[in-house]
Design a protein around this motif. Structure first.
Motif, PDB file in Angstrom:
ATOM      1  N   TRP A  27     -11.048 -24.033  -3.229  1.00 27.56           N
ATOM      2  CA  TRP A  27     -10.058 -24.536  -4.223  1.00 27.56           C
ATOM      3  C   TRP A  27      -9.308 -25.794  -3.789  1.00 27.56           C
ATOM      4  O   TRP A  27      -8.971 -26.164  -4.899  1.00 27.56           O
ATOM      5  CB  TRP A  27      -8.906 -23.680  -4.279  1.00 27.56           C
ATOM      6  CG  TRP A  27      -8.383 -22.972  -2.970  1.00 27.56           C
ATOM      7  CD1 TRP A  27      -8.630 -22.135  -1.881  1.00 27.56           C
ATOM      8  CD2 TRP A  27      -7.076 -23.741  -2.452  1.00 27.56           C
ATOM      9  NE1 TRP A  27      -7.756 -22.045  -1.046  1.00 27.56           N
ATOM     10  CE2 TRP A  27      -6.749 -23.180  -1.164  1.00 27.56           C
ATOM     11  CE3 TRP A  27      -6.549 -24.813  -2.965  1.00 27.56           C
ATOM     12  CZ2 TRP A  27      -5.848 -23.524  -0.575  1.00 27.56           C
ATOM     13  CZ3 TRP A  27      -5.350 -25.225  -2.054  1.00 27.56           C
ATOM     14  CH2 TRP A  27      -5.119 -24.629  -1.048  1.00 27.56           C
ATOM     15  N   ALA A  28      -9.569 -26.274  -2.784  1.00 28.08           N
ATOM     16  CA  ALA A  28      -8.608 -27.518  -2.393  1.00 28.08           C
ATOM     17  C   ALA A  28      -9.583 -28.842  -3.066  1.00 28.08           C
ATOM     18  O   ALA A  28      -8.593 -29.658  -3.604  1.00 28.08           O
ATOM     19  CB  ALA A  28      -8.673 -27.678  -0.950  1.00 28.08           C
ATOM     20  N   PRO A  29     -10.520 -29.094  -3.226  1.00 27.58           N
ATOM     21  CA  PRO A  29     -11.431 -30.190  -3.673  1.00 27.58           C
ATOM     22  C   PRO A  29     -11.020 -30.325  -5.282  1.00 27.58           C
ATOM     23  O   PRO A  29     -10.580 -31.221  -5.794  1.00 27.58           O
ATOM     24  CB  PRO A  29     -12.829 -29.996  -3.242  1.00 27.58           C
ATOM     25  CG  PRO A  29     -12.879 -29.281  -2.194  1.00 27.58           C
ATOM     26  CD  PRO A  29     -11.636 -28.447  -2.320  1.00 27.58           C
ATOM     27  N   PRO A  30     -11.195 -28.981  -5.949  1.00 30.19           N
ATOM     28  CA  PRO A  30     -10.602 -29.129  -7.296  1.00 30.19           C
ATOM     29  C   PRO A  30      -9.322 -29.459  -7.526  1.00 30.19           C
ATOM     30  O   PRO A  30      -9.098 -29.892  -8.564  1.00 30.19           O
ATOM     31  CB  PRO A  30     -11.079 -27.811  -8.058  1.00 30.19           C
ATOM     32  CG  PRO A  30     -12.378 -27.331  -6.992  1.00 30.19           C
ATOM     33  CD  PRO A  30     -11.893 -27.864  -5.633  1.00 30.19           C
ATOM     34  N   PHE A  31      -8.549 -28.739  -6.817  1.00 33.90           N
ATOM     35  CA  PHE A  31      -7.024 -29.021  -6.774  1.00 33.90           C
ATOM     36  C   PHE A  31      -6.864 -30.417  -6.755  1.00 33.90           C
ATOM     37  O   PHE A  31      -5.989 -30.935  -7.347  1.00 33.90           O
ATOM     38  CB  PHE A  31      -6.526 -27.929  -5.952  1.00 33.90           C
ATOM     39  CG  PHE A  31      -4.877 -28.076  -5.760  1.00 33.90           C
ATOM     40  CD1 PHE A  31      -4.008 -27.270  -6.826  1.00 33.90           C
ATOM     41  CD2 PHE A  31      -4.152 -28.958  -5.021  1.00 33.90           C
ATOM     42  CE1 PHE A  31      -2.794 -27.272  -6.906  1.00 33.90           C
ATOM     43  CE2 PHE A  31      -2.801 -29.160  -4.959  1.00 33.90           C
ATOM     44  CZ  PHE A  31      -2.182 -28.454  -6.095  1.00 33.90           C
ATOM     45  N   ALA A  85      -8.643 -32.979  -6.952  1.00 30.00           N
ATOM     46  CA  ALA A  85      -9.287 -34.126  -8.066  1.00 30.00           C
ATOM     47  C   ALA A  85      -8.621 -33.654  -9.241  1.00 30.00           C
ATOM     48  O   ALA A  85      -7.948 -34.805  -9.715  1.00 30.00           O
ATOM     49  CB  ALA A  85     -10.572 -33.494  -8.325  1.00 30.00           C
ATOM     50  N   GLY A  86      -8.096 -32.512  -9.553  1.00 26.91           N
ATOM     51  CA  GLY A  86      -7.110 -32.363 -10.683  1.00 26.91           C
ATOM     52  C   GLY A  86      -5.823 -33.081 -10.786  1.00 26.91           C
ATOM     53  O   GLY A  86      -5.353 -33.565 -11.760  1.00 26.91           O
ATOM     54  N   TYR A  87      -5.146 -33.104  -9.381  1.00 25.04           N
ATOM     55  CA  TYR A  87      -4.026 -33.785  -9.525  1.00 25.04           C
ATOM     56  C   TYR A  87      -4.104 -35.097  -9.333  1.00 25.04           C
ATOM     57  O   TYR A  87      -3.362 -35.743 -10.243  1.00 25.04           O
ATOM     58  CB  TYR A  87      -3.439 -33.399  -7.745  1.00 25.04           C
ATOM     59  CG  TYR A  87      -2.100 -33.981  -7.289  1.00 25.04           C
ATOM     60  CD1 TYR A  87      -0.980 -33.600  -7.997  1.00 25.04           C
ATOM     61  CD2 TYR A  87      -2.233 -35.512  -6.694  1.00 25.04           C
ATOM     62  CE1 TYR A  87       0.278 -34.322  -7.486  1.00 25.04           C
ATOM     63  CE2 TYR A  87      -0.970 -35.824  -6.550  1.00 25.04           C
ATOM     64  CZ  TYR A  87       0.271 -35.495  -6.834  1.00 25.04           C
ATOM     65  OH  TYR A  87       1.331 -36.121  -6.498  1.00 25.04           O
ATOM     66  N   TYR A  88      -5.191 -35.975  -9.042  1.00 26.28           N
ATOM     67  CA  TYR A  88      -5.232 -37.265  -9.077  1.00 26.28           C
ATOM     68  C   TYR A  88      -5.596 -37.482 -10.504  1.00 26.28           C
ATOM     69  O   TYR A  88      -5.141 -38.847 -11.052  1.00 26.28           O
ATOM     70  CB  TYR A  88      -6.222 -37.815  -8.001  1.00 26.28           C
ATOM     71  CG  TYR A  88      -5.899 -38.096  -6.664  1.00 26.28           C
ATOM     72  CD1 TYR A  88      -4.769 -38.782  -6.469  1.00 26.28           C
ATOM     73  CD2 TYR A  88      -6.243 -37.094  -5.830  1.00 26.28           C
ATOM     74  CE1 TYR A  88      -4.064 -39.015  -5.337  1.00 26.28           C
ATOM     75  CE2 TYR A  88      -5.601 -37.284  -4.515  1.00 26.28           C
ATOM     76  CZ  TYR A  88      -4.712 -38.299  -3.920  1.00 26.28           C
ATOM     77  OH  TYR A  88      -4.161 -38.198  -3.049  1.00 26.28           O
ATOM     78  N   ILE A  89      -6.323 -36.774 -11.271  1.00 25.88           N
ATOM     79  CA  ILE A  89      -6.584 -37.066 -12.648  1.00 25.88           C
ATOM     80  C   ILE A  89      -5.356 -37.003 -13.600  1.00 25.88           C
ATOM     81  O   ILE A  89      -5.228 -37.825 -14.506  1.00 25.88           O
ATOM     82  CB  ILE A  89      -7.802 -36.059 -13.191  1.00 25.88           C
ATOM     83  CG1 ILE A  89      -9.002 -36.370 -12.629  1.00 25.88           C
ATOM     84  CG2 ILE A  89      -7.713 -35.919 -14.757  1.00 25.88           C
ATOM     85  CD1 ILE A  89     -10.211 -35.154 -12.920  1.00 25.88           C
ATOM     86  N   ILE A  90      -4.534 -35.939 -13.229  1.00 24.82           N
ATOM     87  CA  ILE A  90      -3.175 -36.043 -14.074  1.00 24.82           C
ATOM     88  C   ILE A  90      -2.204 -37.070 -13.686  1.00 24.82           C
ATOM     89  O   ILE A  90      -1.744 -37.583 -14.669  1.00 24.82           O
ATOM     90  CB  ILE A  90      -2.436 -34.410 -13.601  1.00 24.82           C
ATOM     91  CG1 ILE A  90      -3.386 -33.311 -14.078  1.00 24.82           C
ATOM     92  CG2 ILE A  90      -1.097 -34.506 -14.236  1.00 24.82           C
ATOM     93  CD1 ILE A  90      -3.392 -33.331 -15.635  1.00 24.82           C
ATOM     94  N   GLN A  91      -2.355 -37.393 -12.430  1.00 25.28           N
ATOM     95  CA  GLN A  91      -1.439 -38.546 -11.955  1.00 25.28           C
ATOM     96  C   GLN A  91      -1.908 -39.807 -12.665  1.00 25.28           C
ATOM     97  O   GLN A  91      -1.077 -40.592 -13.262  1.00 25.28           O
ATOM     98  CB  GLN A  91      -1.463 -38.796 -10.622  1.00 25.28           C
ATOM     99  CG  GLN A  91      -0.565 -37.916  -9.757  1.00 25.28           C
ATOM    100  CD  GLN A  91       0.819 -37.768 -10.211  1.00 25.28           C
ATOM    101  OE1 GLN A  91       1.389 -38.837 -10.317  1.00 25.28           O
ATOM    102  NE2 GLN A  91       1.374 -36.585 -10.458  1.00 25.28           N
TER     103      GLN A  91
END
Length: 105
Positions: A71-75, A77-83
């Motif tokens: 779960w950490a890599p998708p989390f 990646a999603g955080y950096y995409i949202i930022q």
């Protein structure tokens, strides 16, 4: 002089003022007592939360370590995409962004 009761208590003999025999260890003789109730509790019921905090800490770490790569890599990646999307949106709605991309819409 009479011997003390401690001398008589171990292996049997006459005890008390009437000379009643009590028997050896585990066989004291006499009639069974009535009306005496004893209660016991199982050892696992005495301390139901014994070691719970210690086990919870190490069990949680073991489970976390086994699942973090799922779960950490998708989390992250999603955080950096949202930022990136938030910063891009702020730029496009700023004065410089409107000046740069005003004619494209």
């Amino acid at each position: 002089m009479r011997p003390t009761q401690a001398l008589y208590g171990g292996g049997g003999g006459l005890v008390g003022k009437h000379g009643l025999f009590l028997g050896g260890w585990g066989n004291f003789g006499g009639s069974k007592q009535k009306g005496v109730i004893t209660y016991g509790i199982a050892p696992n019921r005495q301390f139901p939360l014994a070691g719970a905090a210690h086990d919870a800490l190490f069990n949680t770490w073991r489970r976390f370590r086994g699942q973090v790569l799922y779960w950490a890599p998708p989390f992250i990646a999603g955080y950096y995409i949202i930022q990136w999307a938030v910063h891009r949106n702020h730029y496009l709605n700023s004065k410089a962004g409107r000046a740069e991309f005003a004619d494209e819409e």
